[in-house]
Design a protein around this motif. Structure first.
Motif, mmCIF file in Angstrom:
data_model
loop_
_atom_site.group_PDB
_atom_site.id
_atom_site.type_symbol
_atom_site.label_atom_id
_atom_site.label_comp_id
_atom_site.label_asym_id
_atom_site.label_seq_id
_atom_site.Cartn_x
_atom_site.Cartn_y
_atom_site.Cartn_z
ATOM 1 N N SER A 132 36.575 44.733 42.146
ATOM 2 C CA SER A 132 36.926 43.916 43.314
ATOM 3 C C SER A 132 35.962 44.157 44.470
ATOM 4 C CB SER A 132 38.357 44.208 43.771
ATOM 5 O OG SER A 132 39.266 43.822 42.776
ATOM 6 N N ILE A 133 35.523 45.398 44.636
ATOM 7 C CA ILE A 133 34.557 45.707 45.694
ATOM 8 C C ILE A 133 33.251 44.971 45.428
ATOM 9 C CG2 ILE A 133 33.101 47.550 46.653
ATOM 10 C CD1 ILE A 133 35.601 49.403 46.278
ATOM 11 N N GLU B 134 41.357 40.139 37.129
ATOM 12 C CA GLU B 134 42.431 40.765 36.342
ATOM 13 C C GLU B 134 42.173 40.573 34.853
ATOM 14 O OE1 GLU B 134 45.357 42.426 36.715
ATOM 15 O OE2 GLU B 134 45.390 42.573 38.892
ATOM 16 N N GLU C 237 43.829 50.576 37.618
ATOM 17 C CA GLU C 237 43.747 50.154 39.021
ATOM 18 C C GLU C 237 42.431 50.595 39.658
ATOM 19 O OE1 GLU C 237 45.835 47.948 40.334
ATOM 20 O OE2 GLU C 237 46.735 48.009 38.328
ATOM 21 N N LYS C 238 41.940 51.752 39.280
ATOM 22 C CA LYS C 238 40.648 52.222 39.790
ATOM 23 C C LYS C 238 39.526 51.299 39.319
ATOM 24 C CE LYS C 238 37.756 56.362 39.779
ATOM 25 N NZ LYS C 238 37.634 57.735 39.266
ATOM 26 N N LEU D 229 39.870 48.116 38.454
ATOM 27 C CA LEU D 229 40.039 46.840 39.169
ATOM 28 C C LEU D 229 39.503 46.949 40.595
ATOM 29 C CD1 LEU D 229 41.048 43.935 39.272
ATOM 30 C CD2 LEU D 229 43.316 44.823 39.861
ATOM 31 N N ARG D 230 39.760 48.071 41.267
ATOM 32 C CA ARG D 230 39.267 48.266 42.639
ATOM 33 C C ARG D 230 37.744 48.230 42.689
ATOM 34 N NH1 ARG D 230 43.122 52.078 43.069
ATOM 35 N NH2 ARG D 230 41.666 53.779 42.666
ATOM 36 N N SER D 231 37.095 48.922 41.758
ATOM 37 C CA SER D 231 35.629 48.959 41.793
ATOM 38 C C SER D 231 35.029 47.585 41.504
ATOM 39 C CB SER D 231 35.078 50.017 40.839
ATOM 40 O OG SER D 231 35.324 49.677 39.507
ATOM 41 N N THR E 18 41.052 36.097 41.895
ATOM 42 C CA THR E 18 41.529 37.429 41.509
ATOM 43 C C THR E 18 42.087 37.427 40.090
ATOM 44 O OG1 THR E 18 43.636 36.990 42.599
ATOM 45 C CG2 THR E 18 42.009 38.228 43.860
ATOM 46 N N ARG F 148 33.729 41.284 46.261
ATOM 47 C CA ARG F 148 34.241 40.966 47.593
ATOM 48 C C ARG F 148 33.456 39.821 48.226
ATOM 49 N NH1 ARG F 148 34.596 46.025 50.789
ATOM 50 N NH2 ARG F 148 36.509 46.291 49.619
#
Length: 159
Positions: free
Chosen positions: A76-77, A90, A69-70, A72-74, A86, A80
């Motif tokens: 995604s940022i 993934e 998840e970390k 994926l978050r980085s 998405t 953005r």
């Protein structure tokens, strides 16, 4: 599965189906305590991965569990407000995780993960690639962006 709303221990699976990329099972659950519905994802994990991070010069290394998840978050940022579905992000994260798990090593360097992300984003979106690179390679001046973007542009023209 513990309910995220009331912390009741039991829930009932109402629906199961594979995700679009086939790398996970999506389960719709209903809490037997409060009747709230929530979704869980079940993924195959070949081995426990530990990320080895370099700390300040001379201070050694730090280790922490791999956190999908970390990652994926980085990513995604960096992506953005870009026209990237998405599901594609993934899929990129799943591919990186699978590559790391199939190497046979239980430890992987943060640098290796960063390089895999860079490779994936390079193919996905040039702006997201530059954004990620700016953090990963620690750009400190506008000139750093210009030089890197120039290399990205040259590579795109040569392709």
């Amino acid at each position: 599965m513990r309910c995220p709303f009331c912390a009741h221990e039991d829930s009932q699976v109402k629906d199961s189906r594979p995700t679009d990329d086939g790398a996970a099972i999506r389960r719709r659950r209903q809490c037997e305590g409060c009747a709230a519905r929530f979704t869980t994802f079940e993924r195959i994990q070949l081995r426990e991965l530990v990320v080895v991070k370099s700390v300040a010069e001379g201070a050694g290394q730090r280790r922490e569990p791999f956190d999908r998840e970390k990652l994926l978050r980085s990513i995604s940022i960096a992506a953005r407000k870009r026209p990237i579905d998405t599901g594609r992000l993934e899929k990129l994260v799943s591919g990186i995780q699978r590559r790391l798990e199939t190497t046979g090593d239980s430890e992987v360097t943060a640098k290796r993960i960063g390089e895999l992300v860079m490779d994936g984003l390079r193919a996905l979106d040039p702006v997201a690639y530059i954004r990620f690179a700016s953090v990963y390679r620690d750009f400190t001046e506008a000139r750093d962006f210009e030089e890197f973007a120039g290399h990205v542009g040259e590579a795109a023209e040569g392709a």
